[in-house]
Design a protein around this motif. Sequence first.
Motif, PDB file in Angstrom:
ATOM      1  N   ASP A  48      47.040  35.094  54.771  1.00  0.00           N
ATOM      2  CA  ASP A  48      45.698  34.980  54.641  1.00  0.00           C
ATOM      3  C   ASP A  48      45.076  34.603  53.147  1.00  0.00           C
ATOM      4  O   ASP A  48      46.068  34.690  52.375  1.00  0.00           O
ATOM      5  N   ARG A  49      43.978  34.224  53.040  1.00  0.00           N
ATOM      6  CA  ARG A  49      43.796  33.719  51.586  1.00  0.00           C
ATOM      7  C   ARG A  49      42.474  34.384  51.162  1.00  0.00           C
ATOM      8  O   ARG A  49      41.510  34.664  51.743  1.00  0.00           O
ATOM      9  N   LEU A  50      42.615  34.880  49.958  1.00  0.00           N
ATOM     10  CA  LEU A  50      41.803  35.677  49.225  1.00  0.00           C
ATOM     11  C   LEU A  50      40.999  34.896  47.903  1.00  0.00           C
ATOM     12  O   LEU A  50      41.719  34.142  47.349  1.00  0.00           O
ATOM     13  N   THR A  51      39.658  35.224  47.657  1.00  0.00           N
ATOM     14  CA  THR A  51      39.161  34.573  46.454  1.00  0.00           C
ATOM     15  C   THR A  51      38.635  35.949  45.624  1.00  0.00           C
ATOM     16  O   THR A  51      38.362  37.039  46.182  1.00  0.00           O
ATOM     17  N   LEU A  52      38.709  35.702  44.402  1.00  0.00           N
ATOM     18  CA  LEU A  52      38.372  36.962  43.495  1.00  0.00           C
ATOM     19  C   LEU A  52      37.008  36.440  42.895  1.00  0.00           C
ATOM     20  O   LEU A  52      36.808  35.244  42.461  1.00  0.00           O
ATOM     21  N   SER A  53      36.129  37.403  43.094  1.00  0.00           N
ATOM     22  CA  SER A  53      34.427  36.922  42.840  1.00  0.00           C
ATOM     23  C   SER A  53      33.962  37.809  41.714  1.00  0.00           C
ATOM     24  O   SER A  53      34.230  38.996  41.656  1.00  0.00           O
ATOM     25  N   ASN A  54      33.223  37.142  40.680  1.00  0.00           N
ATOM     26  CA  ASN A  54      32.571  38.184  39.856  1.00  0.00           C
ATOM     27  C   ASN A  54      30.936  37.934  39.964  1.00  0.00           C
ATOM     28  O   ASN A  54      30.424  37.010  40.217  1.00  0.00           O
ATOM     29  N   ASP A  55      30.285  39.032  39.921  1.00  0.00           N
ATOM     30  CA  ASP A  55      28.812  39.058  39.934  1.00  0.00           C
ATOM     31  C   ASP A  55      28.324  38.652  38.778  1.00  0.00           C
ATOM     32  O   ASP A  55      28.375  39.259  37.719  1.00  0.00           O
ATOM     33  N   GLU A  56      27.610  37.455  38.967  1.00  0.00           N
ATOM     34  CA  GLU A  56      27.060  36.729  37.281  1.00  0.00           C
ATOM     35  C   GLU A  56      25.835  37.559  37.040  1.00  0.00           C
ATOM     36  O   GLU A  56      25.681  37.637  35.925  1.00  0.00           O
ATOM     37  N   ASP A  57      25.091  38.231  37.993  1.00  0.00           N
ATOM     38  CA  ASP A  57      23.807  39.168  37.479  1.00  0.00           C
ATOM     39  C   ASP A  57      24.315  40.444  36.886  1.00  0.00           C
ATOM     40  O   ASP A  57      23.774  40.993  36.167  1.00  0.00           O
ATOM     41  N   ASP A  58      25.617  40.879  37.141  1.00  0.00           N
ATOM     42  CA  ASP A  58      26.079  42.253  36.777  1.00  0.00           C
ATOM     43  C   ASP A  58      27.771  41.858  36.535  1.00  0.00           C
ATOM     44  O   ASP A  58      28.638  42.187  37.247  1.00  0.00           O
ATOM     45  N   PRO A  59      28.109  41.116  35.492  1.00  0.00           N
ATOM     46  CA  PRO A  59      29.548  40.976  35.218  1.00  0.00           C
ATOM     47  C   PRO A  59      30.462  41.937  35.246  1.00  0.00           C
ATOM     48  O   PRO A  59      31.626  41.569  35.299  1.00  0.00           O
ATOM     49  N   GLU A  60      30.121  43.262  35.157  1.00  0.00           N
ATOM     50  CA  GLU A  60      31.191  44.221  35.372  1.00  0.00           C
ATOM     51  C   GLU A  60      31.618  44.456  36.764  1.00  0.00           C
ATOM     52  O   GLU A  60      32.664  44.987  37.002  1.00  0.00           O
ATOM     53  N   ASN A  61      31.018  43.760  37.807  1.00  0.00           N
ATOM     54  CA  ASN A  61      31.456  43.913  38.995  1.00  0.00           C
ATOM     55  C   ASN A  61      32.265  42.857  39.729  1.00  0.00           C
ATOM     56  O   ASN A  61      31.918  41.652  39.685  1.00  0.00           O
ATOM     57  N   TRP A  62      33.169  43.217  40.042  1.00  0.00           N
ATOM     58  CA  TRP A  62      34.323  42.207  40.631  1.00  0.00           C
ATOM     59  C   TRP A  62      34.743  42.472  41.952  1.00  0.00           C
ATOM     60  O   TRP A  62      34.646  43.676  42.531  1.00  0.00           O
ATOM     61  N   TYR A  63      34.901  41.404  42.848  1.00  0.00           N
ATOM     62  CA  TYR A  63      35.291  41.614  44.269  1.00  0.00           C
ATOM     63  C   TYR A  63      36.261  40.618  44.612  1.00  0.00           C
ATOM     64  O   TYR A  63      36.659  39.677  44.151  1.00  0.00           O
ATOM     65  N   LEU A  64      37.085  41.245  45.874  1.00  0.00           N
ATOM     66  CA  LEU A  64      38.005  40.301  46.507  1.00  0.00           C
ATOM     67  C   LEU A  64      37.305  40.167  47.727  1.00  0.00           C
ATOM     68  O   LEU A  64      36.662  41.059  48.629  1.00  0.00           O
ATOM     69  N   HIS A  65      37.624  38.850  48.407  1.00  0.00           N
ATOM     70  CA  HIS A  65      37.137  38.628  49.685  1.00  0.00           C
ATOM     71  C   HIS A  65      38.103  37.494  50.411  1.00  0.00           C
ATOM     72  O   HIS A  65      38.715  36.757  49.761  1.00  0.00           O
ATOM     73  N   ASN A  66      38.087  37.625  51.675  1.00  0.00           N
ATOM     74  CA  ASN A  66      38.944  36.817  52.511  1.00  0.00           C
ATOM     75  C   ASN A  66      38.158  35.495  52.464  1.00  0.00           C
ATOM     76  O   ASN A  66      37.086  35.454  52.888  1.00  0.00           O
TER      77      ASN A  66
END
Length: 128
Positions: A48-66
Amino acid sequence: MRLKHLSEKTVEYGGRGTHSVAKVIFSKNGGISLNRAAISKMKLKDGDRLTLSNDEDDPENWYLHNDPENGFKFRLNSSGQFIVHHTNLVKEFKKLAGLDDNKTYRFLIAGIPTVVAKTKYWGILIIK
Protein backbone atom coordinates in the motif's frame (compact mmCIF):
# COMPACT_ATOMS: atom_id res chain seq x y z
CA MET A 1 -11.63 28.60 18.03
CA ARG A 2 -11.54 25.08 16.58
CA LEU A 3 -10.60 22.43 19.12
CA LYS A 4 -9.33 18.96 18.34
CA HIS A 5 -10.48 16.68 21.15
CA LEU A 6 -8.37 13.81 22.41
CA SER A 7 -10.84 11.56 24.19
CA GLU A 8 -11.92 7.94 24.46
CA LYS A 9 -13.67 8.33 21.11
CA THR A 10 -10.62 9.66 19.27
CA VAL A 11 -7.69 7.92 20.97
CA GLU A 12 -7.75 4.19 21.55
CA TYR A 13 -6.82 3.00 25.05
CA GLY A 14 -3.92 0.57 25.08
CA GLY A 15 -5.17 -1.62 27.90
CA ARG A 16 -3.08 -4.62 26.87
CA GLY A 17 0.18 -2.68 26.70
CA THR A 18 1.67 -0.25 24.23
CA HIS A 19 1.62 -2.77 21.36
CA SER A 20 -2.18 -2.49 21.18
CA VAL A 21 -2.02 1.27 20.53
CA ALA A 22 -1.69 2.47 16.93
CA LYS A 23 1.62 4.31 16.52
CA VAL A 24 3.80 5.78 13.81
CA ILE A 25 7.55 6.10 14.33
CA PHE A 26 9.79 8.61 12.54
CA SER A 27 13.38 7.47 13.05
CA LYS A 28 16.49 9.60 13.19
CA ASN A 29 17.84 7.45 10.35
CA GLY A 30 15.05 8.36 7.88
CA GLY A 31 12.63 5.50 8.41
CA ILE A 32 8.89 5.62 8.98
CA SER A 33 7.17 2.61 10.52
CA LEU A 34 3.68 1.77 11.68
CA ASN A 35 3.09 -0.91 14.29
CA ARG A 36 0.65 -3.83 13.99
CA ALA A 37 -2.13 -1.91 15.75
CA ALA A 38 -1.83 0.90 13.18
CA ILE A 39 -1.79 -1.59 10.29
CA SER A 40 -4.96 -3.19 11.62
CA LYS A 41 -6.73 0.10 12.36
CA MET A 42 -5.93 1.56 8.93
CA LYS A 43 -6.59 -1.77 7.14
CA LEU A 44 -3.21 -1.69 5.38
CA LYS A 45 -1.58 -4.44 3.35
CA ASP A 46 1.91 -4.99 1.97
CA GLY A 47 2.61 -2.62 -0.93
CA ASP A 48 0.00 0.00 0.00
CA ARG A 49 1.03 3.60 -0.58
CA LEU A 50 0.70 6.30 2.08
CA THR A 51 0.97 10.07 1.92
CA LEU A 52 1.86 12.28 4.87
CA SER A 53 -0.28 15.45 4.85
CA ASN A 54 -0.21 18.71 6.77
CA ASP A 55 -3.21 20.99 7.33
CA GLU A 56 -1.97 24.34 6.02
CA ASP A 57 -4.83 26.12 7.83
CA ASP A 58 -3.69 24.54 11.10
CA PRO A 59 -0.03 23.50 10.69
CA GLU A 60 0.02 21.58 13.97
CA ASN A 61 -2.23 18.93 12.39
CA TRP A 62 -0.62 16.06 10.49
CA TYR A 63 -2.27 13.07 8.83
CA LEU A 64 -1.49 9.79 7.07
CA HIS A 65 -3.75 8.50 4.33
CA ASN A 66 -3.82 5.68 1.81
CA ASP A 67 -2.89 7.19 -1.57
CA PRO A 68 -2.61 4.47 -4.27
CA GLU A 69 -1.56 6.91 -7.01
CA ASN A 70 0.92 9.26 -5.31
CA GLY A 71 1.87 7.77 -1.95
CA PHE A 72 5.15 6.28 -0.82
CA LYS A 73 5.16 2.50 -1.10
CA PHE A 74 5.35 0.80 2.28
CA ARG A 75 6.31 -2.82 2.84
CA LEU A 76 5.49 -5.25 5.61
CA ASN A 77 8.70 -6.42 7.29
CA SER A 78 9.34 -9.73 9.05
CA SER A 79 8.52 -8.28 12.49
CA GLY A 80 5.05 -7.18 11.35
CA GLN A 81 5.75 -3.46 10.96
CA PHE A 82 4.76 -1.42 7.92
CA ILE A 83 7.85 0.51 6.85
CA VAL A 84 9.39 2.84 4.30
CA HIS A 85 12.85 4.40 4.33
CA HIS A 86 12.92 7.92 2.89
CA THR A 87 15.42 10.26 4.51
CA ASN A 88 14.24 13.41 2.71
CA LEU A 89 10.59 12.81 3.61
CA VAL A 90 11.41 12.32 7.30
CA LYS A 91 13.70 15.39 7.35
CA GLU A 92 11.04 17.57 5.70
CA PHE A 93 8.35 16.33 8.12
CA LYS A 94 10.54 17.01 11.16
CA LYS A 95 11.48 20.46 9.85
CA LEU A 96 7.86 21.49 9.20
CA ALA A 97 6.69 19.99 12.51
CA GLY A 98 9.44 21.79 14.45
CA LEU A 99 11.11 18.56 15.60
CA ASP A 100 14.78 17.74 16.17
CA ASP A 101 16.18 15.95 13.11
CA ASN A 102 18.56 13.89 15.28
CA LYS A 103 15.86 12.20 17.35
CA THR A 104 13.45 9.34 16.83
CA TYR A 105 9.79 10.15 17.53
CA ARG A 106 6.85 7.87 18.34
CA PHE A 107 3.37 9.31 17.95
CA LEU A 108 -0.09 7.89 18.50
CA ILE A 109 -2.50 7.66 15.59
CA ALA A 110 -6.02 9.00 16.23
CA GLY A 111 -8.71 6.41 16.91
CA ILE A 112 -11.14 7.82 14.36
CA PRO A 113 -10.09 9.22 10.97
CA THR A 114 -11.15 12.53 9.50
CA VAL A 115 -13.01 11.75 6.26
CA VAL A 116 -12.77 14.18 3.33
CA ALA A 117 -14.16 13.24 -0.10
CA LYS A 118 -14.32 9.54 0.94
CA THR A 119 -10.63 9.50 1.94
CA LYS A 120 -9.74 8.60 5.53
CA TYR A 121 -7.10 10.89 7.01
CA TRP A 122 -5.61 9.36 10.16
CA GLY A 123 -4.43 12.06 12.57
CA ILE A 124 -0.92 11.88 13.97
CA LEU A 125 -1.07 13.05 17.57
CA ILE A 126 2.14 15.07 17.85
CA ILE A 127 3.24 15.95 21.35
CA LYS A 128 6.45 17.93 21.51
